[in-house]
Design a protein around this motif. Structure first.
Motif, short mmCIF file in Angstrom:
data_model
loop_
_atom_site.label_atom_id
_atom_site.label_comp_id
_atom_site.label_asym_id
_atom_site.label_seq_id
_atom_site.Cartn_x
_atom_site.Cartn_y
_atom_site.Cartn_z
N ALA A 15 -17.42 4.95 1.01
CA ALA A 15 -17.31 4.38 -0.33
C ALA A 15 -16.20 3.34 -0.33
O ALA A 15 -15.03 3.69 -0.11
N PRO A 16 -16.51 2.06 -0.52
CA PRO A 16 -15.45 1.03 -0.54
C PRO A 16 -14.36 1.38 -1.55
O PRO A 16 -14.64 1.94 -2.62
N LEU A 17 -13.12 1.05 -1.19
CA LEU A 17 -11.97 1.39 -2.03
C LEU A 17 -11.55 0.15 -2.82
O LEU A 17 -11.04 -0.82 -2.26
N ALA A 18 -11.76 0.21 -4.12
CA ALA A 18 -11.47 -0.94 -4.99
C ALA A 18 -9.97 -1.05 -5.26
O ALA A 18 -9.22 -0.09 -5.09
N PRO A 19 -9.51 -2.22 -5.70
CA PRO A 19 -8.10 -2.38 -6.06
C PRO A 19 -7.67 -1.35 -7.10
O PRO A 19 -8.39 -1.09 -8.07
N GLY A 20 -6.51 -0.74 -6.86
CA GLY A 20 -5.97 0.24 -7.79
C GLY A 20 -6.48 1.65 -7.59
O GLY A 20 -5.97 2.59 -8.21
N GLN A 32 0.82 -1.20 0.00
CA GLN A 32 0.00 0.00 0.00
C GLN A 32 0.87 1.26 0.00
O GLN A 32 2.08 1.21 0.24
N ARG A 33 0.22 2.40 -0.25
CA ARG A 33 0.91 3.68 -0.30
C ARG A 33 0.08 4.72 0.44
O ARG A 33 -1.13 4.82 0.23
N ALA A 34 0.74 5.51 1.31
CA ALA A 34 0.04 6.55 2.07
C ALA A 34 0.93 7.79 2.15
O ALA A 34 1.99 7.75 2.77
N ASP A 35 0.51 8.86 1.51
CA ASP A 35 1.24 10.13 1.55
C ASP A 35 0.53 11.07 2.51
O ASP A 35 -0.67 11.35 2.37
N TYR A 36 1.28 11.58 3.50
CA TYR A 36 0.72 12.38 4.59
C TYR A 36 0.95 13.88 4.37
O TYR A 36 2.04 14.29 3.95
N ASP A 37 -0.05 14.66 4.72
CA ASP A 37 0.07 16.11 4.84
C ASP A 37 -0.50 16.47 6.21
O ASP A 37 -1.70 16.30 6.45
N ILE A 38 0.37 16.93 7.13
CA ILE A 38 -0.03 17.14 8.52
C ILE A 38 0.31 18.57 8.96
O ILE A 38 1.40 19.07 8.66
N PRO A 94 -5.20 -6.66 -3.95
CA PRO A 94 -6.24 -7.23 -4.82
C PRO A 94 -7.63 -7.20 -4.18
O PRO A 94 -8.59 -7.70 -4.77
N ASP A 95 -7.73 -6.59 -2.99
CA ASP A 95 -8.98 -6.62 -2.23
C ASP A 95 -9.68 -5.26 -2.24
O ASP A 95 -9.03 -4.21 -2.24
N THR A 96 -10.99 -5.28 -2.20
CA THR A 96 -11.77 -4.06 -1.99
C THR A 96 -11.86 -3.80 -0.49
O THR A 96 -12.24 -4.68 0.29
N LEU A 97 -11.48 -2.59 -0.08
CA LEU A 97 -11.42 -2.25 1.34
C LEU A 97 -12.67 -1.48 1.74
O LEU A 97 -12.95 -0.40 1.19
N GLU A 98 -13.40 -2.00 2.70
CA GLU A 98 -14.60 -1.33 3.20
C GLU A 98 -14.33 -0.56 4.48
O GLU A 98 -15.17 0.21 4.94
N LYS A 99 -13.16 -0.78 5.06
CA LYS A 99 -12.79 -0.06 6.28
C LYS A 99 -11.28 0.12 6.30
O LYS A 99 -10.54 -0.56 5.57
N VAL A 100 -10.83 1.05 7.13
CA VAL A 100 -9.41 1.24 7.39
C VAL A 100 -9.24 1.40 8.90
O VAL A 100 -10.21 1.62 9.64
N PHE A 101 -7.99 1.28 9.36
CA PHE A 101 -7.68 1.41 10.78
C PHE A 101 -6.51 2.37 10.97
O PHE A 101 -5.63 2.47 10.11
N TYR A 102 -6.52 3.06 12.09
CA TYR A 102 -5.43 3.95 12.47
C TYR A 102 -4.89 3.55 13.83
O TYR A 102 -5.63 3.03 14.68
N HIS A 103 -3.61 3.84 14.05
CA HIS A 103 -3.00 3.71 15.38
C HIS A 103 -3.08 5.05 16.09
O HIS A 103 -2.70 6.09 15.53
N LEU A 104 -3.56 5.04 17.34
CA LEU A 104 -3.61 6.23 18.20
C LEU A 104 -2.80 5.91 19.45
O LEU A 104 -3.33 5.65 20.53
N GLN A 105 -1.48 5.92 19.31
CA GLN A 105 -0.62 5.29 20.31
C GLN A 105 -0.48 6.08 21.61
O GLN A 105 -0.14 5.51 22.64
#
Length: 605
Positions: A137-142, A30-36, A60-71
């Motif tokens: 909105a579920p996130l489809a592959p790609g 996966q790829r995640a670009d942050y702007d904070i 290859p999976d459609t993602l219906e949820k995501v998770f974050y760490h709040l440490q």
């Protein structure tokens, strides 16, 4: 040496590895670009912030949820970290029961006020140190999406790694401070609650703006974008840091910063390599001489790490006084700033070395803490022996201290398998021995099996192929097999998946005027090839006996003999040497294996 002389070349190397053909045909990440943007109030120790992540689903999976760490939420009475620490028979002395005693103004807190996906409100649930997000909105592959949120929090009293007012008086050690997107890989979401152990992140770019009182100097991951505006040692500008600190880091998976009004900021340019930054304070009666000595050692460190493993590709690295010991982050480390020079250099070497394994190899440390900690320790030991040479057994085996710790744990019957998740070892000591010592010794055992030349070639091939990805143990062992043309999975399986041990022996030596017979024994349950040193009037002869599980011979100097069946407890090596000429016989003469009983390794006439 393969250093990069300017930041543009370093960025080119980083991007080149990141965009290189995937290391396996079925691999994805996966790829995640942050702007904070974050603002910290030093009077109340609270902060507020806004964050937007550009998230690309390469799975290859459609993602219906995501998770974050709040440490930061771990630093609250009754948290998993608090309960776990008080439940362990040997808790980390820095934690113990301290979390349970924190007041409302001393606890850590991270709370998400709202979260939107592409402008649409998402449903969020706080689960301690984990945030669960149901996507509108579920996130489809790609597909790529924007995840925007607003957060607030409170910096905890320094307990473990992050926090305020540490034991050396550093005001802010800001690690694990932002809502960090959990990684999704072939095993699914990594939603391990934070109890103070290891980390796992998503590759991406970080663009971070920090607002704090102008009295503070800020050190951080990345490169400061407005150095002329901020001054404070980042440039020759006389300006005093009144403004927003703007840092950018490319292709990293975490971001740390620290702030103190009394930081001294010095720099040292590694020839052909990164610009090193040092942030530290002076204590009355302590002129911080060790910090002044540190740059010359760390320049040599970067040169040695480059030659042993591979190049450090980023333009800068910061050594920052802060935290509660030493802890690695991309392009930086938090470390304690007092103590004897050798200890301080050792701490800096270990934490900086993590940038090759935690930083660039980036395995899931919750599943495989022994890769990052063990591999880091292995190279650290070799470098420290070069920086501070020792004689005796440590000269031939720089991992001797790790060996002793492992043997003591084994003899006490308290070793645990390395496949144990990092948070679930029964004791802190078992975790430490498994992750640091047994992870380190795994490599030294492989060096014994493969030979020096093939081992280092395979090790460097692994780094070159898997940097800026997320490899698994089988990816590592495949590279070592390809390089050596040996089968090695058997050893990996036994070393990380069992508590079995290595114990080779010289059971007897006998012969006549024409030949000498050496009976090699296997007392331990892990089968190993035997390297035998035989002392005669002509000198030391080396003989190598492979085991059948290898399906080949190592490329090592000496004479090679027919294989030893792994199920057999003994092997008789016959040499065309008169028995009268043999004075000493040793198995593993150069002390490479983690043999638990070395007293039976040597026969002397």
């Amino acid at each position: 040496m393969r250093f990069f002389k300017n930041s543009s070349l370093a960025v080119f190397f980083v991007l080149g590895l990141q965009l290189h053909a995937q290391p396996r045909s079925d691999y994805w990440q996966q790829r995640a670009d942050y702007d904070i943007r974050v603002s910290l109030d030093h009077k109340t120790h609270t902060f507020t912030g806004q964050q937007e992540i550009t998230y690309t689903n390469n799975s290859p999976d459609t993602l219906e949820k995501v998770f974050y760490h709040l440490q930061f939420n771990a630093f609250q009475p009754g948290s998993n970290m608090d309960e776990r620490s008080r439940d362990l028979p040997d808790p980390d002395r820095r934690v113990g029961s301290r979390i349970a005693g924190l007041s409302e103004k001393e606890i850590g807190e991270q709370k998400i006020l709202w979260l939107k996906q592409d402008g649409k409100e998402a449903n969020i649930e706080h689960w301690g140190t984990i945030l669960k997000v149901t996507l509108p909105a579920p996130l489809a592959p790609g597909q790529t999406t924007k995840l925007a949120l607003e957060f607030r929090g409170q910096v905890p009293q320094q307990i473990r790694r992050s926090g305020r007012n540490n034991s050396e008086g550093i005001h802010y050690s800001m690690a694990q401070w932002y809502p960090k997107l959990a990684n999704y890989d072939r095993y699914g979401w990594n939603t391990t609650p934070y109890v103070g152990r290891e980390f796992y992140g998503v590759w991406g770019n970080f663009d971070v703006r920090i607002d704090i009182d102008k009295a503070y100097t800020v050190a951080a991951t990345g490169v400061l974008q407005n150095a002329e505006e901020m001054g404070r040692g980042y440039s020759t500008s006389k300006k005093n840091g009144a403004g927003t600190w703007h840092f950018r880091a490319e292709n990293v998976h975490d971001f740390v910063w620290a702030a103190d009004p009394k930081y001294i900021h010095t720099t040292h340019q590694v020839e052909g390599g990164p610009l090193m930054r040092f942030f530290y304070t002076e204590k009355k009666g302590d002129p911080a001489k060790n910090w002044e000595e540190l740059p010359k050692y760390m320049e040599r460190f970067f040169q040695l790490a480059d030659s042993l493993v591979g190049p450090y590709p980023y333009p800068e690295f910061s050594f920052i006084q802060g935290g509660d010991g030493g802890m690695e982050y991309p392009m930086a480390t938090l470390m304690m700033g007092r103590g004897k020079l050798k200890g301080m250099v050792g701490l800096a070497v270990h934490e900086a070395m993590h940038n090759w394994f935690y930083g660039m190899i980036a395995t899931n440390e919750n599943r495989y803490p022994w890769i990052d900690e063990g591999f880091t320790t292995f190279v650290e030991n070799i470098i420290m022996q070069k920086l501070f040479p020792e004689e005796g057994v440590r000269a031939s085996n720089p991992h001797y201290s790790n060996y002793l710790g492992y043997v003591q744990q084994y003899e006490a019957g308290k070793t645990e398998v390395l496949t144990t998740p990092s948070d679930h070892y029964l004791t802190n000591r078992a975790y430490g021995i498994a992750s640091y010592s047994q992870g380190c010794l795994l490599l030294n055992n492989l060096l014994y099996i493969m030979g020096e030349e093939d081992f280092w070639k395979g090790f460097q091939n692994f780094f070159r192929k898997w940097a800026f990805h997320h490899p698994h143990p089988e990816d590592f062992i495949r590279e070592m097999e390809k390089t050596s043309d040996l089968q090695l999975q058997w050893f990996l399986d036994l070393w990380i998946g069992t508590t079995q041990a290595i114990d080779l022996s010289i059971d007897s030596v006998y012969g006549d005027n024409n030949s000498t017979h050496i009976v090699i024994g296997r007392k331990g349950d892990i089968p190993m090839p035997a390297t035998i040193g035989v002392v005669t009037p002509k000198g030391v002869e080396l003989h190598h006996v492979p085991i059948d599980l290898m399906y080949g011979n190592s490329n090592q100097e000496g004479k090679h003999h027919p294989f030893w069946k792994w199920a057999s407890r003994s092997y008789t090596l016959t040499l065309p040497v008169p028995f009268s000429d043999v004075s000493v016989v040793m198995v593993d003469p150069y002390f490479k294996t983690a043999d638990i009983q070395r007293d039976n390794n040597r026969w002397k006439k």
